[in-house]
Design an enzyme around this catalytic site. Structure first.
Site, PDB file in Angstrom:
ATOM      1  N   ASP A  13       0.811  -1.223   0.000  1.00 51.99           N
ATOM      2  CA  ASP A  13       0.000   0.000   0.000  1.00 51.99           C
ATOM      3  C   ASP A  13       0.844   1.271   0.000  1.00 51.99           C
ATOM      4  O   ASP A  13       0.422   2.307   0.516  1.00 51.99           O
ATOM      5  CB  ASP A  13      -0.959   0.041   1.216  1.00 51.99           C
ATOM      6  N   LYS A  16       2.255   2.215  -5.063  1.00 55.24           N
ATOM      7  CA  LYS A  16       2.861   1.689  -6.297  1.00 55.24           C
ATOM      8  C   LYS A  16       2.031   2.065  -7.519  1.00 55.24           C
ATOM      9  O   LYS A  16       2.566   2.449  -8.554  1.00 55.24           O
ATOM     10  CB  LYS A  16       2.978   0.152  -6.223  1.00 55.24           C
ATOM     11  N   ALA A  39      -4.175  -7.853  -3.693  1.00 55.37           N
ATOM     12  CA  ALA A  39      -3.488  -6.560  -3.778  1.00 55.37           C
ATOM     13  C   ALA A  39      -4.431  -5.590  -4.478  1.00 55.37           C
ATOM     14  O   ALA A  39      -5.244  -6.001  -5.296  1.00 55.37           O
ATOM     15  CB  ALA A  39      -2.218  -6.715  -4.587  1.00 55.37           C
ATOM     16  N   GLY A  40      -4.312  -4.327  -4.160  1.00 54.29           N
ATOM     17  CA  GLY A  40      -5.158  -3.350  -4.844  1.00 54.29           C
ATOM     18  C   GLY A  40      -4.399  -2.062  -5.016  1.00 54.29           C
ATOM     19  O   GLY A  40      -3.853  -1.533  -4.059  1.00 54.29           O
ATOM     20  N   HIS A  41      -4.284  -1.608  -6.251  1.00 53.82           N
ATOM     21  CA  HIS A  41      -3.585  -0.352  -6.488  1.00 53.82           C
ATOM     22  C   HIS A  41      -4.605   0.737  -6.776  1.00 53.82           C
ATOM     23  O   HIS A  41      -5.485   0.553  -7.608  1.00 53.82           O
ATOM     24  CB  HIS A  41      -2.665  -0.456  -7.707  1.00 53.82           C
ATOM     25  N   GLN A 223       2.003  -5.848  -3.142  1.00 59.20           N
ATOM     26  CA  GLN A 223       2.325  -5.865  -1.697  1.00 59.20           C
ATOM     27  C   GLN A 223       3.729  -5.297  -1.434  1.00 59.20           C
ATOM     28  O   GLN A 223       4.170  -4.444  -2.192  1.00 59.20           O
ATOM     29  CB  GLN A 223       2.176  -7.283  -1.130  1.00 59.20           C
ATOM     30  N   THR A 238       2.589 -12.804   2.734  1.00 57.73           N
ATOM     31  CA  THR A 238       1.711 -13.207   1.641  1.00 57.73           C
ATOM     32  C   THR A 238       2.261 -14.494   1.017  1.00 57.73           C
ATOM     33  O   THR A 238       3.263 -15.033   1.484  1.00 57.73           O
ATOM     34  CB  THR A 238       1.542 -12.042   0.637  1.00 57.73           C
ATOM     35  N   ARG A 304      -5.758   0.537   8.231  1.00 59.62           N
ATOM     36  CA  ARG A 304      -4.352   0.139   8.279  1.00 59.62           C
ATOM     37  C   ARG A 304      -3.714   0.621   9.579  1.00 59.62           C
ATOM     38  O   ARG A 304      -4.050   1.695  10.072  1.00 59.62           O
ATOM     39  CB  ARG A 304      -3.595   0.722   7.094  1.00 59.62           C
ATOM     40  N   ILE A 413       3.757  13.946  -3.416  1.00 57.80           N
ATOM     41  CA  ILE A 413       3.272  14.864  -2.396  1.00 57.80           C
ATOM     42  C   ILE A 413       1.742  15.044  -2.489  1.00 57.80           C
ATOM     43  O   ILE A 413       1.197  16.085  -2.122  1.00 57.80           O
ATOM     44  CB  ILE A 413       4.039  16.223  -2.475  1.00 57.80           C
ATOM     45  N   GLY A 414       1.093  14.000  -2.982  1.00 54.72           N
ATOM     46  CA  GLY A 414      -0.370  14.006  -3.067  1.00 54.72           C
ATOM     47  C   GLY A 414      -0.811  12.854  -3.940  1.00 54.72           C
ATOM     48  O   GLY A 414       0.003  12.254  -4.650  1.00 54.72           O
TER      49      GLY A 414
HETATM   50  P1  GDP Z   1      -0.523   0.530  -3.765  1.00 52.75           P
HETATM   51  O1  GDP Z   1      -1.189  -0.790  -3.611  1.00 52.75           O
HETATM   52  O2  GDP Z   1       0.928   0.476  -3.383  1.00 52.75           O
HETATM   53  O3  GDP Z   1      -0.716   1.128  -5.126  1.00 52.75           O
HETATM   54  O4  GDP Z   1      -1.194   1.532  -2.734  1.00 52.75           O
HETATM   55  P2  GDP Z   1      -2.757   1.784  -2.407  1.00 52.75           P
HETATM   56  O5  GDP Z   1      -3.474   2.059  -3.642  1.00 52.75           O
HETATM   57  O6  GDP Z   1      -3.283   0.726  -1.526  1.00 52.75           O
HETATM   58  O7  GDP Z   1      -2.653   3.070  -1.473  1.00 52.75           O
HETATM   59  C1  GDP Z   1      -2.081   4.234  -1.870  1.00 52.75           C
HETATM   60  C2  GDP Z   1      -3.072   5.353  -1.598  1.00 52.75           C
HETATM   61  O8  GDP Z   1      -2.362   6.534  -1.382  1.00 52.75           O
HETATM   62  C3  GDP Z   1      -3.998   5.641  -2.736  1.00 52.75           C
HETATM   63  O9  GDP Z   1      -5.228   6.083  -2.251  1.00 52.75           O
HETATM   64  C4  GDP Z   1      -3.280   6.750  -3.498  1.00 52.75           C
HETATM   65  O10 GDP Z   1      -4.154   7.581  -4.238  1.00 52.75           O
HETATM   66  C5  GDP Z   1      -2.692   7.510  -2.349  1.00 52.75           C
HETATM   67  N1  GDP Z   1      -1.426   8.193  -2.621  1.00 52.75           N
HETATM   68  C6  GDP Z   1      -0.393   7.772  -3.394  1.00 52.75           C
HETATM   69  N2  GDP Z   1       0.640   8.638  -3.286  1.00 52.75           N
HETATM   70  C7  GDP Z   1       0.257   9.609  -2.425  1.00 52.75           C
HETATM   71  C8  GDP Z   1       0.912  10.762  -1.867  1.00 52.75           C
HETATM   72  O11 GDP Z   1       2.052  11.065  -2.147  1.00 52.75           O
HETATM   73  N3  GDP Z   1       0.178  11.494  -0.975  1.00 52.75           N
HETATM   74  C9  GDP Z   1      -1.088  11.181  -0.620  1.00 52.75           C
HETATM   75  N4  GDP Z   1      -1.716  11.959   0.253  1.00 52.75           N
HETATM   76  N5  GDP Z   1      -1.726  10.093  -1.109  1.00 52.75           N
HETATM   77  C10 GDP Z   1      -1.057   9.324  -1.993  1.00 52.75           C
END
Ligand code: GDP
Length: 428
Positions: A13, A16, A39-41, A223, A238, A304, A413-414
């Site tokens: 999470d 990625k 896993a979920g992106h 993951q 996992t 989390r 940064i977002g």
């Molecule tokens: P992944 O499985 O590694 O892709 O991660 P997830 O999707 O589970 O969680 C990442 C969350 O953080 C998502 O809601 C993204 O939109 C958000 N996100 C990613 N990068 C940033 C960041 O730099 N800042 C903030 N505030 N949110 C972010």
């Protein structure tokens, strides 16, 4: 151009999806190499907000061929739903391919995952109950059914009936639940097979051809390093390797073929499910991070566990992945913090540990030793230039680079695609 493996540096999470969505702009192929729909992106881009469980995060670019590779396990119902959702948002999925070698999640895998978690009772691993552990177990037990099997009904029937004969003994004699009907599963999966047939093929040649031509190939992990079955917090891990090494076996490339290995790290740590997490904050700071960053699982909605950055675990992750670069995400979550802590070592009884223990019995007793750095008050989400970041934010990044012995090449940064700063050039 080059082959770049992208892996989670912590417990998953890390963001990625967002980083791959950004890098895919220059890519020819994005291949997901491990895990399943556990896993979920999350990707936020002009098409909308997506939670991708199986489809690689490069699907939003017309020039990118996306591959669900041999290292991934597929629940056909989940994949078809995801493809439908993408269509409904106007995303073209005609460049998506599924490796004929990818193993399929069958109804007995999901049922057994749930029954096994219930049997473990208080010792439950906190799996997503989506059948991922049981399908990987069947892969090595040589009982698995692969995507390519759906293309030949006789082969499929033979493999299904052989596997189900054994699974029904476990279901009825061990767990004392009803057996499953081979005919019903056959009918259901033949239907999935008809819908998935245009996507299923031998995929390694697509990856190899692009890599040979020098086009950018991204190998997308799932993951994170600390959930790896060999090097993670076993048994709270996992069921397929999450490390950069798996990007070779999980696609078709050899160990010499990746040019860079990028580890994605959050500016703090999170973990979902059970298992040790030395820097977990069960206080208002942990709650603040969770609420600010919306730290709830993309796949399960589970809250989390949140805590300060663990540089002992981070250093280990850099080593076991052979990282060349770090992409640091969620730095904006620390906006307004007067100070920020980093765990630089663990205290275990009277000893100070600077390396990550292999045994969770030790890790569970480790107390974090923190270093405290100044925070910053301003919002950094709108900044697009590294030099414009507050000195305290740059100092935080520089301290992480020292502690992890790896350069930070990107800082996010977002959540939005544009909210990212390139610190060092990633592409050769
Ligand atoms: P992944 O499985 O590694 O892709 O991660 P997830 O999707 O589970 O969680 C990442 C969350 O953080 C998502 O809601 C993204 O939109 C958000 N996100 C990613 N990068 C940033 C960041 O730099 N800042 C903030 N505030 N949110 C972010």
């Amino acid at each position: 151009m080059s082959v770049i493996a992208i892996v989670g540096g912590q417990w998953g999470d890390e963001g990625k999806g967002k980083v791959i969505d950004l890098l895919a702009e220059k890519a020819r192929v994005v291949a997901r190499f491990s895990g399943g729909d556990n896993a979920g992106h999350t990707v936020i881009n002009p098409y909308g907000e997506f939670r991708l469980h199986l489809v690689p995060s490069g699907i939003f670019y017309p020039q990118v061929t996306c591959i669900i590779s041999n290292g991934v396990v597929i629940n056909p119902a989940v994949l078809l739903e995801e493809i439908d959702d993408l269509h409904n948002h106007g995303v073209d999925t005609s460049r998506l391919f599924i490796s004929a070698r990818a193993h399929l999640i069958m109804p007995y895998h999901t049922i057994l995952d749930g029954l096994e978690e219930d049997r473990r009772n208080k010792g439950a691993l906190g799996t997503t109950r989506r059948g991922i552990g049981p399908v990987f177990a069947d892969k090595v037990a040589r009982l698995g059914i692969r995507a390519g099997d759906l293309l030949d009904r006789d082969i499929f029937w033979g493999r299904l009936s052989a596997a189900l004969e054994f699974k029904n003994i476990i279901l009825t004699k061990v767990y004392q639940v009803s057996p499953l009907s081979a005919e019903e599963i056959y009918g259901q999966y033949c239907h999935y097979g008809e819908q998935l047939a245009p996507f299923i093929r031998e995929t390694s040649s697509i990856i190899r051809e692009a890599a040979t031509k020098g086009e950018l190939v991204l190998l997308e992990g799932a993951q994170g390093a600390l959930l790896d079955p060999d090097f993670g917090t076993y048994p709270y891990v996992t069921s397929s390797s999450t490390l950069a090494g798996a990007s070779c076996i999980g696609t078709c490339l050899g160990p010499r073929e990746s040019d860079r290995v990028v580890g994605i790290f959050k500016a703090y740590n999170t973990r979902v499910g059970a298992g040790p997490m030395p820097t977990e904050l069960k206080d208002e700071i942990g709650d603040l991070i969770r609420e600010k960053a919306r730290e709830y699982g993309a796949t399960t909605g589970r809250p989390r566990r949140c805590g300060w950055f663990d540089a002992v675990a981070g250093r280990f992750s850099v080593q076991i992945n052979g990282l060349s670069d770090i992409a640091l995400t969620h730095l904006d979550i620390y906006d307004g913090f007067s100070s920020i802590k980093i765990c630089t070592a663990y205290k275990f009884n009277d000893e100070v540990l600077t390396s990550f223990p292999s045994d969770i019995a030790i890790l569970e007793k480790c107390q974090p030793i923190y270093e405290e750095l100044d925070g910053w008050q301003e919002s950094i989400s709108g900044i697009r230039n590294f030099d414009k970041l507050p000195a305290a934010a740059r100092n935080y990044m520089s301290r992480l680079e020292d502690l992890l012995s790896c350069p930070i090449s990107l800082v996010s940064i977002g959540p939005d695609r544009r909210q990212i700063i390139s610190v060092k050039e990633l592409f050769s």
